[in-house]
Design a protein around this motif. Structure first.
Motif, short mmCIF file in Angstrom:
data_model
loop_
_atom_site.label_atom_id
_atom_site.label_comp_id
_atom_site.label_asym_id
_atom_site.label_seq_id
_atom_site.Cartn_x
_atom_site.Cartn_y
_atom_site.Cartn_z
N PRO A 1 0.85 -1.20 0.00
CA PRO A 1 0.00 0.00 0.00
C PRO A 1 0.89 1.24 0.00
CG PRO A 1 -0.56 -1.51 1.79
CD PRO A 1 0.73 -1.98 1.22
N SER A 2 0.66 2.12 -0.95
CA SER A 2 1.52 3.32 -1.04
C SER A 2 0.71 4.46 -1.62
CB SER A 2 2.74 3.02 -1.90
OG SER A 2 2.34 2.60 -3.19
N GLY A 3 1.22 5.68 -1.45
CA GLY A 3 0.51 6.83 -1.97
C GLY A 3 1.00 8.13 -1.36
N ILE A 4 0.15 9.13 -1.44
CA ILE A 4 0.50 10.45 -0.91
C ILE A 4 -0.62 10.89 0.01
CG2 ILE A 4 0.81 12.89 -1.53
CD1 ILE A 4 2.06 11.90 -4.16
N ARG A 5 -0.24 11.44 1.16
CA ARG A 5 -1.23 12.00 2.08
C ARG A 5 -0.96 13.48 2.25
NH1 ARG A 5 -0.46 7.20 6.24
NH2 ARG A 5 -1.89 5.70 5.29
N VAL A 6 -2.04 14.22 2.49
CA VAL A 6 -1.89 15.64 2.79
C VAL A 6 -2.44 15.86 4.20
CG1 VAL A 6 -2.60 17.98 2.17
CG2 VAL A 6 -2.10 16.32 0.37
N VAL A 7 -1.64 16.48 5.03
CA VAL A 7 -2.02 16.72 6.43
C VAL A 7 -2.32 18.19 6.61
CG1 VAL A 7 -1.24 16.58 8.84
CG2 VAL A 7 -0.48 14.86 7.19
N ASP A 8 -3.42 18.50 7.26
CA ASP A 8 -3.73 19.87 7.66
C ASP A 8 -2.99 20.10 8.98
OD1 ASP A 8 -4.74 22.19 8.72
OD2 ASP A 8 -6.82 21.79 8.12
N LEU A 9 -2.00 20.96 8.95
CA LEU A 9 -1.15 21.12 10.14
C LEU A 9 -1.84 21.90 11.25
CD1 LEU A 9 2.24 21.78 8.30
CD2 LEU A 9 1.53 19.69 9.47
N ALA A 10 -2.97 22.51 10.96
CA ALA A 10 -3.72 23.20 12.02
C ALA A 10 -4.44 22.18 12.90
CB ALA A 10 -4.71 24.19 11.41
N THR A 11 -5.02 21.16 12.24
CA THR A 11 -5.80 20.16 13.00
C THR A 11 -5.05 18.86 13.22
OG1 THR A 11 -6.74 19.24 10.98
CG2 THR A 11 -7.92 21.10 11.98
N GLY A 12 -4.02 18.61 12.41
CA GLY A 12 -3.30 17.35 12.50
C GLY A 12 -4.00 16.22 11.76
N GLU A 13 -5.09 16.54 11.06
CA GLU A 13 -5.86 15.51 10.35
C GLU A 13 -5.34 15.31 8.93
OE1 GLU A 13 -8.32 13.75 11.74
OE2 GLU A 13 -7.88 14.83 13.61
N VAL A 14 -5.42 14.07 8.44
CA VAL A 14 -5.10 13.80 7.04
C VAL A 14 -6.32 14.23 6.23
CG1 VAL A 14 -4.63 12.02 5.31
CG2 VAL A 14 -3.54 11.92 7.56
N THR A 15 -6.15 15.26 5.40
CA THR A 15 -7.30 15.79 4.65
C THR A 15 -7.42 15.18 3.26
OG1 THR A 15 -5.93 17.63 3.93
CG2 THR A 15 -7.32 17.99 5.85
N ARG A 16 -6.35 14.54 2.81
CA ARG A 16 -6.42 13.92 1.49
C ARG A 16 -5.53 12.69 1.49
NH1 ARG A 16 -5.36 17.41 -3.93
NH2 ARG A 16 -7.39 18.26 -3.49
N ASP A 17 -6.07 11.61 1.00
CA ASP A 17 -5.29 10.38 0.87
C ASP A 17 -5.34 9.95 -0.58
OD1 ASP A 17 -4.02 7.98 1.06
OD2 ASP A 17 -5.16 7.26 2.78
N LEU A 18 -4.20 9.89 -1.22
CA LEU A 18 -4.14 9.53 -2.64
C LEU A 18 -3.41 8.21 -2.79
CD1 LEU A 18 -2.90 13.05 -3.81
CD2 LEU A 18 -5.23 12.19 -4.02
N PRO A 19 -4.14 7.09 -2.68
CA PRO A 19 -3.47 5.81 -2.86
C PRO A 19 -3.02 5.66 -4.32
CG PRO A 19 -5.84 5.52 -2.50
CD PRO A 19 -5.57 6.98 -2.42
#
Lengths: 175, 458
Positions: free
Chosen positions: B187-205
């Motif tokens: 499993p691999s991909g790119i994640r985008v983290v919102d550094l204000a909340t610490g949440e992963v806002t986008r997961d691109l497998p």
């Protein structure tokens, strides 16, 4: 415990032997450096006190240490005077009294003339011509450049020739 | 041999007139007493210093409430890029294994707030520098690609698979999870983290081969698009991997993905125009799918590190040996270069990190020989000189900078140096020396007391 005590006694004896053997020679150098017998005595006493303090480090070659201490203490005297510019006064530059070319008179004339040099000039002359240090060695001891040693020697000899005309032949400038 | 033998004779004769100095009989005793006094003083000074060193950490810890933000160097609390980036000591996360990072200095809380700079240490540990107060966040990014020692070797140190958005509010990073050896795809991909909340806002497998190894990620100048380059692997297990096919992709704000002919690195502007660097040329792909244009670079010293100007008209390239600027126009065949002088005699290179505006580039000159590197503002047009604006410690890895926080008027801000926790060795040394100091102090006190008792007995 015993051996430590013996070692201390040995060191003490070596120091006393050094003092007895070398004080006259050290006093002569100090006298020429200061131009005054009392100041010379102070200088020697203070250098020997330092030698006693550091004897454990210098006992193999105490003479070199004590002589260097004499020089550097003399340097610090002249450095303390640095704020006060040393210069020759008119009357001070009058020839020293002399009554002939025999050694005793020349000697008196030389002592008198040396006394009228600045501390710096006297120190450089003594180190160069009495202690036989080279120009780089004098520069190292006094913490000045070799050029300063050279020019100070030149000026000191020139002044000696003015102050003691009888010595003129003996103090030709080698430069 | 004296140069003035007669003068020497006279001096000797003159000196003989003086009687030998009187040397006080107690000179030896006074000298030795001075010696012992100076020894005692030195010992006391050592004890004092050791005691001070021993108690300082406690005092500092008590004085510093770590829940409060660290004070800014110039008293400013506005966002900014620190004027010095410090390397992370190697004893913090040196091994690269997850358990090693389960240290109280490495956090899995990704809510760092706005970040000014980010890089990856040689051990694969992500470092984020707070834009507000210069605090260093060492992050345990979930499944970060470089957490595995296996994949670190794929990244020789130029571009990390991790990129800060230009405003410093988001972090894009490549992830992979090579957990099995049974041939199933990783499993691999790119994640985008919102550094204000610490949440992963986008997961691109990402799918392809035995998993996709992302080697480079970049944001568009306004942070709306993403682009990445990498490899589809032919096999990828916990003990090895092999890249088989280069791949490149862009990701639109709405999540639309577009695969493109592969290249070494890929950048995209905010309308989707993509530049792919490959083999001494730039291929420009328009978002409408029109035929791609090919722009030759013809500069041997140019590298595949690239950054696109905000207006999308020019691409700045990395360069080696003798250039401090190489730009390529995307609308016509035009390459501009400017010669520069490297620091010292060693080899050097420059790497564009982003643009302050359409005419000024933020560029990194890495250290020539493990010394200090620097960040510079490079005016692209005219003859204005390059301005060095920040210093980088030798251990600061491949860097990503929030370029929106850099302006020509205020390129960087002063921030306090990080207060790293002590290494185990330092603690052992301090405690050991402190104990030794106390023993010495006790011994000295005992000696003094004993001597006083003897004197009073006499």
């Amino acid at each position: 415990m015993g051996s430590r005590h013996e070692r201390r006694e040995e060191q003490h004896d070596a120091f006393e032997a050094f003092v007895r053997a070398r004080t006259p020679a050290l006093t002569r150098t100090a006298y020429l450096l200061t131009g005054d017998a009392h100041l010379a005595e102070d200088l020697v006493q203070s250098a020997l006190l330092k030698a006693a303090e550091h004897w454990h480090r210098i006992e193999t070659s105490p003479e070199a240490y004590v002589r260097r201490t004499l020089y550097t203490q003399q340097v610090s005297i002249w450095r303390r005077r640095r704020g006060v510019r040393e210069h020759a006064l008119g009357s001070y530059d009058a020839p020293a009294a002399s009554s002939g070319a025999h050694d005793p008179d020349l000697r008196l004339s030389l002592v008198e003339a040396l006394r009228r040099l600045t501390t710096r000039q006297r120190t450089v002359l003594v180190l160069r011509f009495f202690e036989d240090l080279t120009e780089p060695q004098v520069a190292d001891v006094l913490g000045v450049s070799r050029g300063t040693v050279k020019s100070t020697t030149h000026h000191a000899l020139a002044r000696l020739r003015v102050l003691a005309p009888d010595l003129a032949d003996l103090v030709e400038d080698p430069a | 041999m004296s140069t003035h033998p007669q003068l020497k004779d006279l001096l000797e004769q003159a000196a003989e007139t003086v009687p030998p100095a009187e040397v006080p009989r107690d000179t030896w005793r006074r000298g030795r007493r001075r010696h012992h006094r100076s020894l005692a003083l030195r010992a006391a000074a050592v004890v004092g210093v050791v005691a001070l060193v021993a108690v300082t950490p406690g005092l500092v810890d008590r004085a510093t409430d770590r829940s409060l933000p660290q004070p800014a160097g110039d008293g400013s609390s506005s966002l900014g890029l620190p004027d010095r980036l410090h390397e992370v000591p190697s004893y913090l996360g040196s091994g690269g294994e997850r358990e090693r990072w389960a240290d109280d200095v490495v956090s899995d809380d990704l809510a760092t707030g706005t970040v000014a700079a980010a890089w990856v240490t040689r051990a694969g540990l992500p470092v984020l520098v707070d834009a507000t107060d210069g605090t260093y966040h060492l992050l345990d990014l979930p499944d970060f690609l470089l957490t595995s020692g296996l994949t670190i070797s794929w990244f020789p140190g130029d571009a990390p698979p991790l990129a800060l958005s230009p405003d410093g509010d988001h972090l894009a990073y490549a992830y992979a999870w090579p957990a099995t050896d049974d041939g199933t795809a990783v499993p691999s991909g790119i994640r985008v983290v919102d550094l204000a909340t610490g949440e992963v806002t986008r997961d691109l497998p990402l799918e392809g081969g035995a998993g996709v190894l992302v080697t480079q990620v970049s944001w568009s100048p306004a942070g709306s698009w993403l682009a990445w380059s990498g490899f589809e692997t032919s096999y990828w297990t916990t003990s090895g991997l092999n890249g088989s096919k280069a791949v490149t992709e862009t990701v639109a704000p709405d999540g639309t993905r577009r695969r493109l002919p592969a290249g070494g690195s890929t950048v995209v502007d905010d309308d989707g125009t993509t530049a792919v660097l490959t083999g001494g040329q730039v291929r420009v792909h328009r978002p409408d799918g029109a035929r791609s244009a090919r722009r030759p670079i013809d500069i041997l010293e140019a590298t595949e590190a690239a950054s696109l100007a905000p207006d999308g008209s020019r691409l700045a390239l990395g360069a080696q040996e003798g250039y401090d600027l190489v730009t390529v126009r995307l609308d016509r065949d035009e390459v501009s270069t400017r010669s520069g002088e490297g620091p010292g005699d060693g080899s050097w290179s420059v790497r564009p990190l982003g643009w302050v505006d359409d005419a000024v580039l933020v560029q990194r000159t890495p250290p020539a020989s493990g010394d200090e590197g620097r960040l510079s503002l490079v005016p692209v047009d005219g003859d204005r000189p390059v301005r060095d604006v920040a210093a980088l410690d030798g251990g600061v890895g491949p860097l990503s900078v929030a370029t929106d926080l850099v302006t020509e008027q205020r390129p960087t801000v002063s921030r306090p140096a990080p207060d790293w926790p002590w290494s185990e060795e330092r603690w052992v040394l301090t405690v050991g020396l402190g104990g030794l100091g106390l023993l010495v102090a006790g011994g000295l006190a005992w000696l003094v007391r004993r001597r006083a008792q003897r004197r009073s007995a006499r």
